[in-house]
Design an enzyme around this catalytic site. Structure first.
Site, short mmCIF file in Angstrom:
data_model
loop_
_atom_site.label_atom_id
_atom_site.label_comp_id
_atom_site.label_asym_id
_atom_site.label_seq_id
_atom_site.Cartn_x
_atom_site.Cartn_y
_atom_site.Cartn_z
N GLY A 118 1.54 -2.69 -6.35
CA GLY A 118 1.42 -1.38 -5.71
C GLY A 118 0.05 -0.80 -5.94
N GLU B 262 12.28 2.04 -3.73
CA GLU B 262 12.02 3.39 -3.21
C GLU B 262 12.84 3.64 -1.94
OE1 GLU B 262 7.76 2.94 -3.18
OE2 GLU B 262 7.78 2.93 -5.37
N TRP C 60 0.82 -1.22 0.00
CA TRP C 60 0.00 0.00 0.00
C TRP C 60 0.86 1.27 0.00
CZ3 TRP C 60 -4.42 -1.40 4.08
CH2 TRP C 60 -5.13 -2.52 3.58
N LYS C 61 2.15 1.11 0.21
CA LYS C 61 3.09 2.25 0.24
C LYS C 61 2.59 3.32 1.21
CE LYS C 61 4.84 1.00 -4.29
NZ LYS C 61 5.44 1.42 -5.55
N SER D 62 3.71 -2.32 -12.13
CA SER D 62 2.52 -2.08 -12.95
C SER D 62 1.72 -3.36 -13.21
CB SER D 62 2.90 -1.38 -14.27
OG SER D 62 3.49 -0.13 -14.01
N HIS E 103 13.08 -2.39 -0.90
CA HIS E 103 12.29 -1.84 -2.02
C HIS E 103 13.10 -0.74 -2.71
CE1 HIS E 103 9.10 0.05 -4.31
NE2 HIS E 103 8.39 -1.04 -4.11
P1 13P Z 1 3.01 -0.53 -8.96
O1 13P Z 1 2.22 -1.81 -8.97
O2 13P Z 1 2.20 0.66 -8.57
O3 13P Z 1 3.79 -0.35 -10.21
O4 13P Z 1 4.10 -0.67 -7.77
C1 13P Z 1 4.92 -1.79 -7.75
C2 13P Z 1 5.65 -1.80 -6.46
O5 13P Z 1 6.55 -1.02 -6.25
C3 13P Z 1 5.22 -2.78 -5.46
O6 13P Z 1 6.13 -2.85 -4.42
#
Ligand code: 13P
Length: 256
Positions: A235, A101, A15-16, A214, A99
């Site tokens: 994500g 990020e 869910w970030k 994605s 991750h």
């Molecule tokens: P998305 O599915 O939004 O591209 O994000 C992928 C992700 O970073 C999952 O950890």
């Protein structure tokens, strides 16, 4: 859960930095309501730290597991703002580590990620290690080298008989709508499987490999039908209960 229980797919929703405590409970309830009766999959949701406890209470008794998005390598001490694996172990079963990020925005080193993995395992939490190349590496033909070097450094000294999940998330595919083609994803997964085989022999087959970047309800099927892809790290789509549950259903239907 043991590796052998993963019949078709392991689907993890990251869910970030989204949802408040209230909206996280609402989202968890909506997912629980729609997924409860399904089978032949393992589903994990990873809310922000502040919602971990509420979401884990919401999902208690369901077949959906809970994961954290990060952790510190130390057990406790003067590290303001950080959360240890020991703290997480009372409320969740999984933790995302490394991750892209975190690697990019918080300059997390391969060594730090390695220490986190070791700490997660000693607290009996299953780490989901993320690796993946950026666009520059891919364009220069260095994608395999990048992923090998991350894996070798991150897994250094680890007992791979322990439960661990590896997610391949090409940085250029995250949040861009430009998902990797199934061929690119499978090619990298095969490469990862070979690296793992060097480390643990046949046991590498039992380590779940997830694709991330994605992934949505329409494209999940082509990923989980690849020989070396055991599921997905999702994500954006995991923030919409209906879409996420359709994604899980589409992953479960695919036979290999
Ligand atoms: P998305 O599915 O939004 O591209 O994000 C992928 C992700 O970073 C999952 O950890």
């Amino acid at each position: 859960m043991t590796y052998d229980d993963i019949a078709v797919a392991l689907i993890v929703g990251n869910w970030k930095m989204n949802t408040t405590v209230n909206s996280a409970i609402t989202l968890a309830n909506a997912v629980k309501f729609q997924i409860e009766d399904q089978f032949r999959h393992e589903v994990v949701v990873c809310p922000p730290y502040v919602s971990l406890h509420s979401v884990s209470e919401t999902l208690r008794g369901s077949n959906i597991a809970v994961g954290a998005q990060n952790m510190h390598s130390e057990t406790n001490g003067a590290v303001t703002g950080e959360i240890s694996a020991e703290m997480l172990s009372q409320i969740c079963q999984y933790v995302i580590v490394g991750h892209s990020e975190r690697r990019t925005y918080f300059s997390e080193s391969d060594l730090f990620i390695n220490l986190k993995l070791l700490a997660a395992l000693s607290a009996d939490i299953t780490p989901i290690l993320c690796v993946g190349e950026n666009l520059e590496d891919r364009d220069s033909g260095l994608a395999h080298d990048m992923v090998s070097s991350q894996l070798e450094a991150n897994l250094n000294g680890m007992d791979l008989d322990s439960k661990i999940v590896i997610a391949y998330e090409p940085v250029w595919a995250i949040g861009t709508g430009q998902s990797a083609s199934p061929e690119i994803a499978q090619d990298m997964m095969f490469h990862i499987r070979e690296i793992l085989a060097d480390l643990v022999g046949n046991r590498s087959e039992a380590i779940p490999l997830l694709y991330g970047g994605s992934v949505n309800e329409d494209n999940i099927g082509v990923y989980v039908s690849q020989a070396d892809i055991d599921g997905a790290l999702v994500g954006g789509t995991s923030l919409n209960a209906d879409a996420f549950c359709r994604l899980v259903a589409n992953a479960s239907r695919t036979e290999r």
